[in-house]
Design an enzyme around this catalytic site. Structure first.
Site, PDB file in Angstrom:
ATOM      1  N   SER A  50      11.828  -3.575  -0.294  1.00  0.00           N
ATOM      2  CA  SER A  50      11.344  -2.893   0.902  1.00  0.00           C
ATOM      3  C   SER A  50      12.193  -3.309   2.099  1.00  0.00           C
ATOM      4  CB  SER A  50       9.858  -3.195   1.102  1.00  0.00           C
ATOM      5  OG  SER A  50       9.282  -2.318   2.034  1.00  0.00           O
ATOM      6  N   HIS A  72       5.819   2.392  -4.451  1.00  0.00           N
ATOM      7  CA  HIS A  72       6.480   1.298  -3.738  1.00  0.00           C
ATOM      8  C   HIS A  72       6.292  -0.041  -4.445  1.00  0.00           C
ATOM      9  CE1 HIS A  72       8.652  -0.009  -0.249  1.00  0.00           C
ATOM     10  NE2 HIS A  72       7.744  -0.897   0.079  1.00  0.00           N
TER      11      HIS A  72
END
Length: 697
Positions: free
Chosen positions: A549, A667
């Site tokens: 991320s 994610h």
């Protein structure tokens, strides 16, 4: 030279703030186009062919599958008289949730209340949060499919597990918050929910804070707080433990600032006819200038954690109707406050002392009642509730995923408890942890942990993974990870860095790693890599840089700025196009750390380090494995796609550039165990192959 799958390069050039900026892979931004899908499939086949040829892959696959198959328990939650905990048996894709009326009952097993493994055949659906009604009868839970941040809220009866007759709602970044009538709850309702739920890349629409009453359609829900049209303005609410007040917190994106308002609550009627009447707004913190986070409400007084006039944090008392008047309960100390949790007739405070958690009990007036001795090196959170004596402190270490300590708030008695309710198989990984410091480009000392296999010679160089994040005020600690355990068993080392931009040393440490200071974060991780070489912990050819991320951005910047330093780069679900991140899903919310590229000054800062725009043709880049999920709607896959394409085009060295694109995952949250194991196995096999790490038998 490696021959990569063909990727079309367009001649698109934009004039941005006076810069001519090429964007040859703009077409990869559309995940649904035939061309993008074809590109993804060709890249997936190419990557699989390469990974299948790695002799280390079988060892890491076997090791990771064994590691994830060990039973594991997560930190418990207490709500409305129920204790709930998630357990993984290591075989099922998703953990199963159990409930009990006491911790003692939960430790002996409890009762299954939610099993996400029954929702799909492939385990791609996960439970993404829940809330128990004040009367303890109903459970509102959030279901995510394929790892998406969009979630469907459904309601079941806790005792029977049967679904309540309710059409449910769709939301994002919002957990249902029950009102005192136990027949209605708050959540965030986004404009054009039907469209937004089905798209992956569109900018996140505005959201209102609304009241959903069981049995009614989402379109009929009552708006309590209307969004004035300000993008990325998030409004959330929760009810005080005495059911007297609704506490509404409003903030913009990921900024460390918020406002607070109170509404009085009145319960009218009973049973199915009960209805909560929400009173007029009462100011508490009207301006979003600092972090002021409400901890508990007692009568008309609100206990808050704040950084106002205290960069390391303090605890204050405020009074409804008296905006911004603060009485200090716990003053700012020499170490930052990580969290404050309501418990019993006071609260538990967590500080970080050189990143090691320290827990103390406090009376409601702030008086310290004593320190709580807790094993473990990483804080996973404290579970407590006002008026409830039992508190759970969850920690982790490199060797153990979850260490659960039960604290009796009134007496301070603490004891380790086992909530697994069965015997765990396999011995935990054994490791030694050393605390070290590197000197960054501006002279700042950057702490990091060097984690070695137990008994290993610290002076013996070995392939080392440098892991960091450095952003959004997130604390990085030496916690357990399946990947770390496998890498250590193979004979490698892990360096976990405390980079600027994190929360480890307070507000100033965070501020020094964001916006115009973001380059400090990349300098910090480069300094850690150089320190490992200078001290002999690793030698040239043995350094791996990894992050996910915002940490994926870290890897992209570190490898494009210092391609000579790293042998392997592992950017995962990274933010890599810093000139267009704000145009997709919730990206604009990240302006707290990255600025807004539509503003000229922020654009200049971002352009200087944007990984995608700093890939240079003719450069020998490290062996690179870019990883992403095709359903990631937080950091959308286009970042990874465009970066991988640019690297493959520019690569002048012999090291391969691959992109591993997982299907039906997002994610990271809710990823099935088998996919967790396989992704880590591929990542580590790739790193081992290119650093010369030969796993032991």
């Amino acid at each position: 030279m490696t021959t990569y799958p063909e990727t079309r390069r367009d001649d698109l050039v934009e004039d941005l703030h006076g810069h001519q900026v090429p964007d040859p892979y703009r077409w990869l931004e559309d995940p649904d186009s035939v061309e993008t899908r074809d590109w993804v499939e060709r890249q997936r086949a190419f990557t699989e062919q390469h990974l299948a040829g790695l002799p280390e892959r079988a060892w890491f696959q076997r090791e990771l599958r064994e590691l994830v198959s060990r039973p594991r328990v997560l930190s418990p939650v207490h709500e409305s008289g129920w204790w709930l905990v998630a357990r993984s048996d290591g075989v099922q894709p998703q953990p199963v949730w159990y409930a009990a009326r006491s911790l003692d009952e939960l430790a002996t097993g409890g009762r299954v209340v939610m099993d996400p493994n029954t929702w799909t055949d492939d385990g791609s659906a996960s439970l993404n949060g829940f809330s128990v009604s004040p009367d303890g009868r109903l459970l509102a839970y959030c279901r995510s499919d394929g790892g998406s941040d969009w979630q469907k809220v459904r309601v079941v009866e806790l005792e029977s597990g049967e679904e309540v007759n309710d059409p449910g709602v769709v939301t994002k970044f919002s957990l249902p918050q029950w009102l005192p009538d136990s027949r209605s709850f708050l959540y965030s309702r986004y404009a054009e929910v039907g469209r937004a739920e089905g798209t992956q890349t569109d900018a996140l629409p505005a959201a209102d804070l609304v009241v959903h009453r069981l049995g009614q359609q989402q379109s009929e829900d009552e708006v309590l707080w209307a969004n004035p049209g300000e993008a990325m303005l998030f409004t959330g609410g929760h009810v005080s433990h005495d059911q007297r007040w609704l506490v509404v917190v409003q903030g913009w994106g990921t900024e460390r600032a918020n406002s607070i308002w109170l509404h009085s609550l009145t319960l009218q009627g009973a049973g199915d006819q009960a209805r909560t009447v929400v009173g007029e707004r009462v100011e508490l913190v009207p301006e979003r200038t600092d972090l002021v986070w409400p901890i508990r409400v007692d009568g008309d007084e609100v206990v808050c954690q704040t950084t106002r006039e205290a960069p390391l944090g303090r605890v204050v008392r405020m009074r409804a109707g008296s905006p911004d008047e603060m009485t200090t309960l716990v003053p700012e100390g020499s170490d930052p406050i990580e969290s404050v949790t309501p418990a019993g007739d006071g609260f538990v405070l967590t500080r970080l002392v050189d990143c090691a958690p320290r827990y103390t009990r406090h009376a409601l007036d702030g008086t310290e009642l004593g320190e709580v001795e807790v094993p473990g090196a990483a804080d996973l959170g404290v579970t407590g509730e006002a008026g409830v004596d039992d508190v759970v402190v969850a920690t982790s270490s490199v060797s153990e995923p979850t260490i659960t300590t039960r604290l009796r708030f009134a007496t301070g008695q603490a004891e380790r408890i086992d909530l697994l309710a069965r015997e765990a198989s396999g011995a935990p990984v054994q490791a030694q942890t050393l605390r070290r410091r590197a000197t960054s480009a501006d002279g700042t000392q950057v702490p990091y942990w060097l984690i070695l296999p137990e008994g290993a010679d610290p002076d013996q160089p070995r392939p080392t993974i440098v892991y960091g994040y450095g952003g959004f005020n997130v604390t990085i600690l030496p916690w357990y990870g399946h990947g770390w355990a496998a890498w250590l068993k193979a004979g490698g080392a892990v360096a976990i860095a405390n980079l600027r931009g994190g929360a480890e040393f307070g507000q100033a440490w965070y501020d020094a790693g964001r916006r115009e200071h973001k380059q400090n974060v990349f300098d910090d991780v480069i300094a850690v890599g150089e320190d490992l070489l200078a001290t002999g912990a690793a030698r040239p050819g043995q350094l791996v840089v990894h992050g996910a991320s915002n940490g994926g951005l870290l890897v992209g910047a570190a490898m494009t700025q210092r391609p000579d330093l790293w042998t392997v780069a592992l950017p995962s679900v990274g933010v890599l196009d810093m000139l267009r991140f704000h145009r997709f899903t919730g990206g604009l919310a990240w302006a707290s750390d990255y600025g807004n590229p539509d503003e000229a000054a922020d654009f200049e800062v971002a352009l200087a380090y944007s990984p995608l725009h700093n890939v240079r043709e003719g450069t020998a880049y490290p062996a690179t494995l870019v990883t992403t999920g095709d359903h990631d709607d937080r950091v959308v896959p286009l970042h990874s796609h465009k970066f991988a394409a640019a690297l493959q085009h520019a690569q002048a060295g012999e090291a391969p550039v691959l992109t591993r694109i997982e299907t039906a995952t997002g994610h990271g949250a809710g990823k099935p165990l088998a996919k967790v194991a396989d992704e880590w196995a591929d990542r580590l096999a790739f790193a081992a192959h290119h650093t010369g790490l030969v796993p032991s038998a």
